[in-house]
Design a protein around this motif. Structure first.
Motif, PDB file in Angstrom:
ATOM      1  N   GLN A 160       0.919  -1.225  -0.197  1.00  0.00           N
ATOM      2  CA  GLN A 160       0.024  -0.025   0.142  1.00  0.00           C
ATOM      3  C   GLN A 160       0.926   1.238   0.116  1.00  0.00           C
ATOM      4  O   GLN A 160       1.874   1.353   0.948  1.00  0.00           O
ATOM      5  N   ALA A 202      -0.088   4.551   0.973  1.00  0.00           N
ATOM      6  CA  ALA A 202      -0.010   5.353   2.209  1.00  0.00           C
ATOM      7  C   ALA A 202      -0.081   6.775   1.598  1.00  0.00           C
ATOM      8  O   ALA A 202       0.574   7.747   2.260  1.00  0.00           O
ATOM      9  N   PHE A 203      -1.016   7.137   0.607  1.00  0.00           N
ATOM     10  CA  PHE A 203      -0.982   8.540   0.116  1.00  0.00           C
ATOM     11  C   PHE A 203      -2.469   9.009   0.199  1.00  0.00           C
ATOM     12  O   PHE A 203      -3.654   7.965  -0.162  1.00  0.00           O
ATOM     13  N   LYS A 204      -2.781  10.348   0.393  1.00  0.00           N
ATOM     14  CA  LYS A 204      -4.086  10.661   0.442  1.00  0.00           C
ATOM     15  C   LYS A 204      -4.348  11.258  -0.891  1.00  0.00           C
ATOM     16  O   LYS A 204      -3.904  12.260  -1.558  1.00  0.00           O
ATOM     17  N   ALA A 242      -6.964  13.139  -1.704  1.00  0.00           N
ATOM     18  CA  ALA A 242      -7.469  14.510  -1.477  1.00  0.00           C
ATOM     19  C   ALA A 242      -6.254  15.644  -1.621  1.00  0.00           C
ATOM     20  O   ALA A 242      -6.384  16.726  -1.570  1.00  0.00           O
ATOM     21  N   MET A 243      -4.895  15.191  -1.126  1.00  0.00           N
ATOM     22  CA  MET A 243      -3.867  16.165  -1.168  1.00  0.00           C
ATOM     23  C   MET A 243      -2.915  15.826  -2.360  1.00  0.00           C
ATOM     24  O   MET A 243      -2.861  14.749  -3.103  1.00  0.00           O
ATOM     25  N   GLU A 268       2.160  17.833  -0.909  1.00  0.00           N
ATOM     26  CA  GLU A 268       1.600  17.874   0.496  1.00  0.00           C
ATOM     27  C   GLU A 268       1.913  16.424   1.042  1.00  0.00           C
ATOM     28  O   GLU A 268       2.113  16.341   2.138  1.00  0.00           O
ATOM     29  N   PHE A 299       3.925  15.837   4.417  1.00  0.00           N
ATOM     30  CA  PHE A 299       3.397  15.246   5.633  1.00  0.00           C
ATOM     31  C   PHE A 299       4.529  14.068   6.183  1.00  0.00           C
ATOM     32  O   PHE A 299       4.666  14.350   7.325  1.00  0.00           O
ATOM     33  N   TRP A 300       4.746  13.200   5.177  1.00  0.00           N
ATOM     34  CA  TRP A 300       5.904  12.219   5.768  1.00  0.00           C
ATOM     35  C   TRP A 300       7.004  12.726   6.042  1.00  0.00           C
ATOM     36  O   TRP A 300       7.648  12.152   7.050  1.00  0.00           O
ATOM     37  N   ASP A 309       7.749  15.692   7.477  1.00  0.00           N
ATOM     38  CA  ASP A 309       7.440  16.083   8.823  1.00  0.00           C
ATOM     39  C   ASP A 309       7.104  15.141   9.813  1.00  0.00           C
ATOM     40  O   ASP A 309       7.892  14.903  10.944  1.00  0.00           O
ATOM     41  N   PHE A 310       6.403  13.936   9.360  1.00  0.00           N
ATOM     42  CA  PHE A 310       6.234  12.984  10.557  1.00  0.00           C
ATOM     43  C   PHE A 310       7.466  12.283  10.898  1.00  0.00           C
ATOM     44  O   PHE A 310       7.779  12.031  11.961  1.00  0.00           O
ATOM     45  N   PHE A 311       8.156  11.815   9.704  1.00  0.00           N
ATOM     46  CA  PHE A 311       9.456  11.077  10.051  1.00  0.00           C
ATOM     47  C   PHE A 311      10.530  11.966  10.487  1.00  0.00           C
ATOM     48  O   PHE A 311      11.683  11.522  10.767  1.00  0.00           O
ATOM     49  N   ARG A 330      10.151   7.996  -0.920  1.00  0.00           N
ATOM     50  CA  ARG A 330      10.408   8.173   0.694  1.00  0.00           C
ATOM     51  C   ARG A 330      11.756   7.626   0.866  1.00  0.00           C
ATOM     52  O   ARG A 330      12.320   8.357   1.855  1.00  0.00           O
ATOM     53  N   LYS A 347       6.559  17.282  16.915  1.00  0.00           N
ATOM     54  CA  LYS A 347       6.337  17.859  15.289  1.00  0.00           C
ATOM     55  C   LYS A 347       5.525  16.900  14.694  1.00  0.00           C
ATOM     56  O   LYS A 347       4.565  17.047  14.036  1.00  0.00           O
ATOM     57  N   ARG A 404     -10.720  19.846   3.062  1.00  0.00           N
ATOM     58  CA  ARG A 404     -11.016  19.355   1.752  1.00  0.00           C
ATOM     59  C   ARG A 404     -12.021  18.630   1.486  1.00  0.00           C
ATOM     60  O   ARG A 404     -12.766  18.688   0.371  1.00  0.00           O
ATOM     61  N   ASP A 441      -5.438   2.321   3.735  1.00  0.00           N
ATOM     62  CA  ASP A 441      -4.351   2.892   2.638  1.00  0.00           C
ATOM     63  C   ASP A 441      -2.953   2.517   3.220  1.00  0.00           C
ATOM     64  O   ASP A 441      -2.105   3.072   2.376  1.00  0.00           O
TER      65      ASP A 441
END
Lengths: 58, 211, 243, 222
Positions: free
Chosen positions: B80, B82-84, B86-87, B91, B95-96, B98-100, B137, D2, D17, D77
């Protein structure tokens, strides 16, 4: 306990319903226990028979 | 740096998926997991990534950042993406990042030449592009151990080549890669962990330096 | 992950269960005989409620047992999560239907007691309302086992649900009591009367012990069934593997 | 911290959105507002008496139904899987997502509800206390709903199960929420004390929910 006191039917209803529910509960547990045990014995017996056949065949 | 697994046992839904698996993978080594489907290749990757605990045996990462457990030093790229949808692509990557905890999204975009798609909504991407985005990534986030599950699925020829270069760079930089794959990655595998061995006893068969 | 095929403690348990079962069953029967005799024939009629006070002897023990069983479930769920003991979550699973039956009985007998007392079957008395919520917690717990196929996952999730429920039981009890005093300043008749005289207390305690031993007897048997069912599942899995 | 902020920002962006979330929740809320008078009858005096209770029940049902999807999409997902490898424990991830759900649907509902009170002929001087109580209460409602979502992620009939699991846990929030918004309607002014108790209940929920959600999510990861 005098049987013709007022609301006696409520008292008896409580005891009877309690008895019925507890009997049903106990019966359901005992029956399920017997069922599982029977299936288990049948499976182990079948396994034993197959092992005996396998040993005989060697 | 050395990743060691000693007679690991994996159980799923009451059934033993594999038992007694041992392997070692050192800096700069690519360990390829081979075996029939359902042999537990992905389960082993998920186990190293900390997604399911081993029922037996233990794992160790020598030389890594000892204060963190193994999973935090791994990147696990699964089927999978793991992407949205709607973004946008940027973006999602941001996100990934910032998250990691850091990593420049440009690296990810450039690794698979996805720069033109940066502002596209992820919903518009083809399966292959989504695959390249997920693999991107790897270039963005700096983690020593890569766990790749069928990385080449859905990639065309030059994307596979880009992946090969990325893996080559990672190995030369002292990284470790474990990958499940059916095709030749074009990198000499230093070792193969064959899950097809009899009754779940997978052995580590090292391939000599020949090739 | 719990290692189910290691039957070390289940066999110990089966031996313990085999030994205890007859004794516990015998004690349960004796307690019930004595309890019923005391409740129905020995205990005096209440001067105010007359004979209907006898309902208390089946209502209060049922409510008490319902709460006790949920506590047992929460404790074994905690043991299941913390020590990964393979029998603990099965102990909680097998206890749930018994607790549900007790809670159901406490609600039915409570309603039947309400009719002669307050003229309506259901009154939103603090205790009855709390028992009603406990009944829902039981249903929620049992619904988890139906909803999740994989027994390992169902075991972990149901343990979490039982523990979260257990943390909330006192909060719900407190809020319902508080809510009760808010709307009915002082309900004229307290559920179990102003002070319990020994002649009423003894049958109550005996019946309470009877319900507790009944739970123990049923729980031991249900737990044995669960252990056997798991062994059965393992063997079937193994068979399926060979085909 | 963060990563937690990253999740919060992402979920709020997605909620914005996709927009649907709040809209449908308010739609549902209004439906309940219509059903109540249809069921109880148009008598304004009666409606006024049940208005705070009716608004609270409509609120908690709307929050519960809008929480069903919090983890499901990330579970499907693969995002949740990646998050388990992240630098923060799953408990914090669950906390961040629950907070995002509260901000994106629990809070707007709680703010809108009192102003829709006129449908039930709500006494206008009750709007402010109701607003205060509902804003605080909606935190507990959202978090408990997110716990229900975490415990049933990946299940088919999850929605029904969430209601059965979560609604009993709503009892304390409902009771103290209503008395906090009654503002002296029933006897001495007890809305102050019940507001504090509601706060206490909310704090318990804020502590328990992430821990339980994290544990549940980890079970589903396996």
């Amino acid at each position: 306990m005098d049987l013709n006191a007022p609301h006696m039917n409520f008292i008896l209803a409580c005891y009877i319903i309690s008895a019925v529910v507890l009997v049903i509960l106990t019966a359901s547990i005992v029956i399920r226990s017997r069922q599982v045990e029977k299936k288990l014995d049948r499976l182990t017996a079948a396994g034993a028979r197959r092992r005996r056949k396998a040993d005989a065949g060697k | 740096m050395k990743l060691i697994g000693e007679n690991l046992v994996c159980e799923r839904g009451g059934r033993t998926v594999f038992s007694g698996i041992s392997f070692t993978a050192e800096s700069g080594e690519l360990l390829v997991l081979r075996g029939r489907n359902g042999a537990g290749k992905t389960s082993l990757l998920r186990m190293i990534a900390g997604l399911n605990e081993p029922v037996g045996g233990q794992m160790e990462l020598q030389g890594g950042r000892d204060d963190e457990d193994i999973a935090l030093q791994c990147q696990f790229i699964a089927h999978q993406e793991a992407f949205k949808p709607a973004m946008t692509v940027a973006e999602n990557l941001q996100f990934w990042s910032d998250f990691f905890g850091g990593g420049d999204i440009l690296d990810a975009l450039e690794a698979f030449s996805l720069e033109p798609l940066a502002d596209f909504s992820a919903a518009l991407l083809s399966a292959g592009q989504k695959r390249r985005l997920a693999l991107g990534r790897l270039a963005m986030i700096d983690r020593p151990v890569w766990l790749l599950d069928e990385p080449t699925v859905g990639l065309d020829v030059n994307s596979t080549e880009q992946l090969r270069q990325l893996m080559r760079k990672h190995l030369d930089g002292g990284g470790i890669i474990l990958a499940t794959t059916h095709i030749d990655l074009g990198i000499k595998e230093t070792a193969v962990l064959d899950f097809n061995a009899v009754d779940d006893q997978a052995e580590l068969t090292s391939i000599g330096e020949a090739e | 992950m719990a290692r189910f095929e290691k039957f070390a403690n289940p066999t110990q348990f089966l031996r313990l269960q085999g030994f205890l079962q007859p004794w516990v069953t015998a004690i349960t029967i004796i307690l019930f005989v004595v309890g019923l005799y005391l409740s129905l024939f020995v205990a005096p009629a209440d001067y105010q409620q007359k004979e209907t006070v006898r309902i208390m002897f089946v209502h209060v023990p049922a409510a008490w047992a319902g709460l006790m069983v949920y506590t047992v479930m929460a404790l074994s769920s905690a043991v299941a999560i913390i020590f990964r003991h393979p029998l603990a979550d099965v102990a909680a699973k097998s206890a749930a239907p018994i607790g549900l039956a007790f809670t159901f009985l406490s609600l039915v007998t409570g309603a039947l007691w309400g009719k002669p007392m307050w003229g309506t079957y259901w009154v939103w008395d603090a205790r009855l309302t709390s028992m009603f919520v406990l009944f829902l917690l039981y249903l929620g717990y049992m619904a988890i086992w139906q909803a999740i196929e994989d027994p390992h996952r169902a075991a972990r999730i149901s343990s979490i649900v039982a523990l979260v429920g257990f943390i909330n039981v006192p909060i719900i009890k407190f809020s319902v009591d508080w809510w009760n005093t808010l709307h009915q300043p002082a309900s004229v008749f307290k559920m179990n009367g102003p002070a319990i005289s020994p002649s009423i207390l003894i049958p109550l305690l005996v019946m309470g012990a009877a319900y507790s031993f009944l739970f123990l007897a049923l729980h031991l048997l249900a737990l044995k069934t669960e252990v056997n069912a798991r062994k059965l599942r393992q063997m079937q899995l193994a068979e399926a593997g060979k085909v | 911290m963060k990563p937690v902020i990253a999740i919060l920002k992402r979920d709020l962006l997605l909620a914005w959105r996709q927009g649907g979330g709040v809209g449908t929740a308010i739609g549902f809320f209004l439906t309940v507002m219509v059903l109540l008078p249809l069921g109880i009858g148009p008598d304004l005096g009666l409606l006024q008496k049940i208005a705070p209770g009716g608004l609270w029940i409509a609120l908690l049902l709307s929050v519960l139904l809008s929480a069903d999807r919090i983890y499901q999409i990330d579970y499907d997902d693969g995002s949740l899987e990646q998050m388990t490898l992240g630098p923060v424990p799953l408990e914090l991830v669950a906390g961040a997502k629950a907070m995002a759900h509260w901000l994106s649907s629990g809070l707007p509902l709680a703010i809108a509800a009192p102003f829709l009170g006129f449908l039930l002929n709500l006494d206008t001087k009750l709007i402010l206390p109701l607003l205060g109580a509902m804003v605080l209460g909606s935190i507990g409602l959202s978090l408990l709903a997110s716990l229900g979502a975490a415990v049933t992620v990946g299940l088919r009939k999850g929605g029904l199960l969430v209601s059965l699991l979560v609604l009993p846990l709503y009892v304390p929030v409902l009771i103290f929420g209503i008395s906090a918004s009654a503002a002296g309607q029933a006897g001495p002014d007890i809305s102050g004390s019940s507001f504090i108790i509601l706060l206490a209940v909310t704090l318990v929920i804020v502590v328990v929910t992430p821990i339980a959600s994290g544990a549940a999510l980890r079970t589903f990861m396996r």
